[in-house]
Design a protein around this motif. Structure first.
Motif, PDB file in Angstrom:
ATOM      1  N   GLN A 194       0.929  -3.582   6.784  1.00  0.00           N
ATOM      2  CA  GLN A 194      -0.301  -3.120   6.013  1.00  0.00           C
ATOM      3  C   GLN A 194      -1.068  -4.385   6.171  1.00  0.00           C
ATOM      4  OE1 GLN A 194      -0.626  -1.230   4.106  1.00  0.00           O
ATOM      5  NE2 GLN A 194       1.368  -0.350   4.508  1.00  0.00           N
ATOM      6  N   THR A 195      -0.544  -5.112   7.461  1.00  0.00           N
ATOM      7  CA  THR A 195      -0.904  -6.675   8.048  1.00  0.00           C
ATOM      8  C   THR A 195      -2.457  -6.128   8.944  1.00  0.00           C
ATOM      9  OG1 THR A 195       0.142  -8.505   7.603  1.00  0.00           O
ATOM     10  CG2 THR A 195      -1.139  -9.078   8.769  1.00  0.00           C
ATOM     11  N   ALA A 207      -0.855  -4.599  -1.076  1.00  0.00           N
ATOM     12  CA  ALA A 207       0.567  -3.822  -0.957  1.00  0.00           C
ATOM     13  C   ALA A 207       1.031  -5.062   0.044  1.00  0.00           C
ATOM     14  CB  ALA A 207       0.949  -2.852   0.129  1.00  0.00           C
ATOM     15  N   ALA A 208       0.858  -6.206   1.357  1.00  0.00           N
ATOM     16  CA  ALA A 208       1.719  -6.435   2.177  1.00  0.00           C
ATOM     17  C   ALA A 208       1.035  -8.410   0.940  1.00  0.00           C
ATOM     18  CB  ALA A 208       0.213  -6.890   2.956  1.00  0.00           C
ATOM     19  N   ALA A 209       0.336  -7.954   0.178  1.00  0.00           N
ATOM     20  CA  ALA A 209       0.970  -9.738  -0.773  1.00  0.00           C
ATOM     21  C   ALA A 209       1.643  -9.584  -1.645  1.00  0.00           C
ATOM     22  CB  ALA A 209      -0.642  -9.902  -1.578  1.00  0.00           C
ATOM     23  N   LEU A 210       2.018  -8.293  -2.086  1.00  0.00           N
ATOM     24  CA  LEU A 210       3.443  -7.615  -2.778  1.00  0.00           C
ATOM     25  C   LEU A 210       4.504  -7.900  -2.308  1.00  0.00           C
ATOM     26  CD1 LEU A 210       1.603  -4.688  -5.503  1.00  0.00           C
ATOM     27  CD2 LEU A 210       2.997  -7.731  -6.373  1.00  0.00           C
ATOM     28  N   TYR A 211       4.561  -8.075  -1.086  1.00  0.00           N
ATOM     29  CA  TYR A 211       5.609  -7.557   0.115  1.00  0.00           C
ATOM     30  C   TYR A 211       5.995  -8.869   0.289  1.00  0.00           C
ATOM     31  CZ  TYR A 211       5.143  -2.516   0.083  1.00  0.00           C
ATOM     32  OH  TYR A 211       4.412  -1.224   0.179  1.00  0.00           O
ATOM     33  N   GLY A 212       5.220  -9.673   0.396  1.00  0.00           N
ATOM     34  CA  GLY A 212       5.636 -11.733   0.342  1.00  0.00           C
ATOM     35  C   GLY A 212       5.477 -11.666  -1.060  1.00  0.00           C
ATOM     36  N   GLU A 213       4.900 -11.555  -1.848  1.00  0.00           N
ATOM     37  CA  GLU A 213       6.038 -12.806  -3.168  1.00  0.00           C
ATOM     38  C   GLU A 213       7.217 -12.043  -3.716  1.00  0.00           C
ATOM     39  OE1 GLU A 213       3.851 -11.415  -6.746  1.00  0.00           O
ATOM     40  OE2 GLU A 213       1.474 -11.783  -5.361  1.00  0.00           O
ATOM     41  N   GLY A 263      -3.749   3.297  -1.861  1.00  0.00           N
ATOM     42  CA  GLY A 263      -5.014   2.744  -0.421  1.00  0.00           C
ATOM     43  C   GLY A 263      -5.267   0.985  -0.561  1.00  0.00           C
ATOM     44  N   ASP A 264      -4.592   0.364  -1.564  1.00  0.00           N
ATOM     45  CA  ASP A 264      -4.707  -1.125  -0.942  1.00  0.00           C
ATOM     46  C   ASP A 264      -3.669  -1.712  -0.519  1.00  0.00           C
ATOM     47  OD1 ASP A 264      -5.812  -3.488  -2.096  1.00  0.00           O
ATOM     48  OD2 ASP A 264      -4.515  -3.412  -4.169  1.00  0.00           O
ATOM     49  N   GLY A 324       4.565  -3.474  -4.839  1.00  0.00           N
ATOM     50  CA  GLY A 324       4.075  -2.924  -3.314  1.00  0.00           C
ATOM     51  C   GLY A 324       3.552  -1.283  -2.878  1.00  0.00           C
ATOM     52  N   ASP A 325       4.865  -0.935  -2.792  1.00  0.00           N
ATOM     53  CA  ASP A 325       5.130   0.583  -2.311  1.00  0.00           C
ATOM     54  C   ASP A 325       3.729   1.475  -3.514  1.00  0.00           C
ATOM     55  OD1 ASP A 325       6.797  -0.287  -0.771  1.00  0.00           O
ATOM     56  OD2 ASP A 325       8.286   0.842  -1.886  1.00  0.00           O
TER      57      ASP A 325
END
Length: 259
Positions: A207-208, A155-161, A150-151, A143-144
């Protein structure tokens, strides 16, 4: 007087011969029995040697993998981890776990995640605790990397996973027994889990994108009662003037003019 052979002279020799023959036959039987026992127990002996050799090699490869990782030799650590894969009946999760950890050190995050997910599928009981911690850390780093590119959405999706991986750790991972089985004795597993979850929540919120406020339509001011009366009077006055104008002109075309 006829000479005869005394029977006493030959009896001891016959006894000694028969005893020797019996002893030889007994020895042959014992040798055959020992040979068949050796043949029969050969598979067990080989299995025992294989077992001991596998245990020793497993510890040797594990030690080599850890030593190489500490020395930042991530390629050597991964290679040693693959050496643990052959006939690993005892702790099958450890080979992909060590390989995934080494790949993470080499910044090969996608390959590392795949190996750690393989390890998680093979882990049982308290083994899953260390696997989930490392897997969560690897996905956080992915995510980092996405955020650095710039994605923000990715990144937010990976942090959620990563948050899902850590939040699904069983309660037994908070026990002293789980701490004893930790892959890193210097790491407090419970504290690591809490720190990781805290970071992930904070990064996910960053990131949200905030919800855009809908602009409120400005309501047109409503005319007061006095204004309405004034407009009504003007309308009536205009109608009267129009009627007078039409009478003076002697009629019209039959259509009202638009206002």
């Amino acid at each position: 007087m006829t000479e005869t052979t005394a029977p006493e002279a030959t009896a001891p020799e016959d006894l000694r011969a028969r005893a020797a023959s019996a002893l030889l036959a007994s020895n042959r039987r014992r040798r055959r029995i020992r040979r068949w026992i050796a043949i029969g127990t050969l598979p067990l002996t080989l299995a025992a040697l294989l077992f001991v050799g596998k245990v020793l090699s497993m510890y040797a490869f594990a030690h080599q993998s850890i030593t190489a990782y500490v020395a930042d030799d991530f390629a050597g650590s991964e290679s040693a981890a693959h050496g643990q894969e052959f006939l690993n009946w005892f702790e099958p999760y450890k080979a992909p776990f060590n390989a995934g950890t080494a790949l993470a050190g080499a910044e090969e995050l996608s390959a590392s995640r795949a190996k750690l997910e393989e390890s998680l599928d093979l882990a049982t009981g308290l083994e899953v605790c260390s696997v989930r911690i490392n897997l969560g850390l690897v996905i956080e780093r992915m995510g980092d990397a996405a955020r650095a590119d710039g994605d923000g959405t990715g990144a937010a999706a990976l942090y959620g996973e990563a948050l899902t991986v850590t939040s699904e750790m069983p309660p037994e991972c908070d026990s002293d027994e789980a701490e004893e089985q930790s892959s890193d004795p210097d790491r407090d597993m419970q504290q690591s889990k809490e720190d990781l979850e805290g970071r992930l929540k904070q990064k996910q919120q960053q990131q949200t994108p905030p919800e855009e406020e809908q602009p409120q339509e400005e309501s047109e001011p409503q005319p007061s009662e006095d204004k309405l009366d004034e407009l009504k009077d003007k309308l009536e006055q205009g109608t009267q003037e129009r009627d007078q104008q039409q009478g003076e002109d002697g009629g019209g075309s039959g259509t009202d003019k638009p206002w």
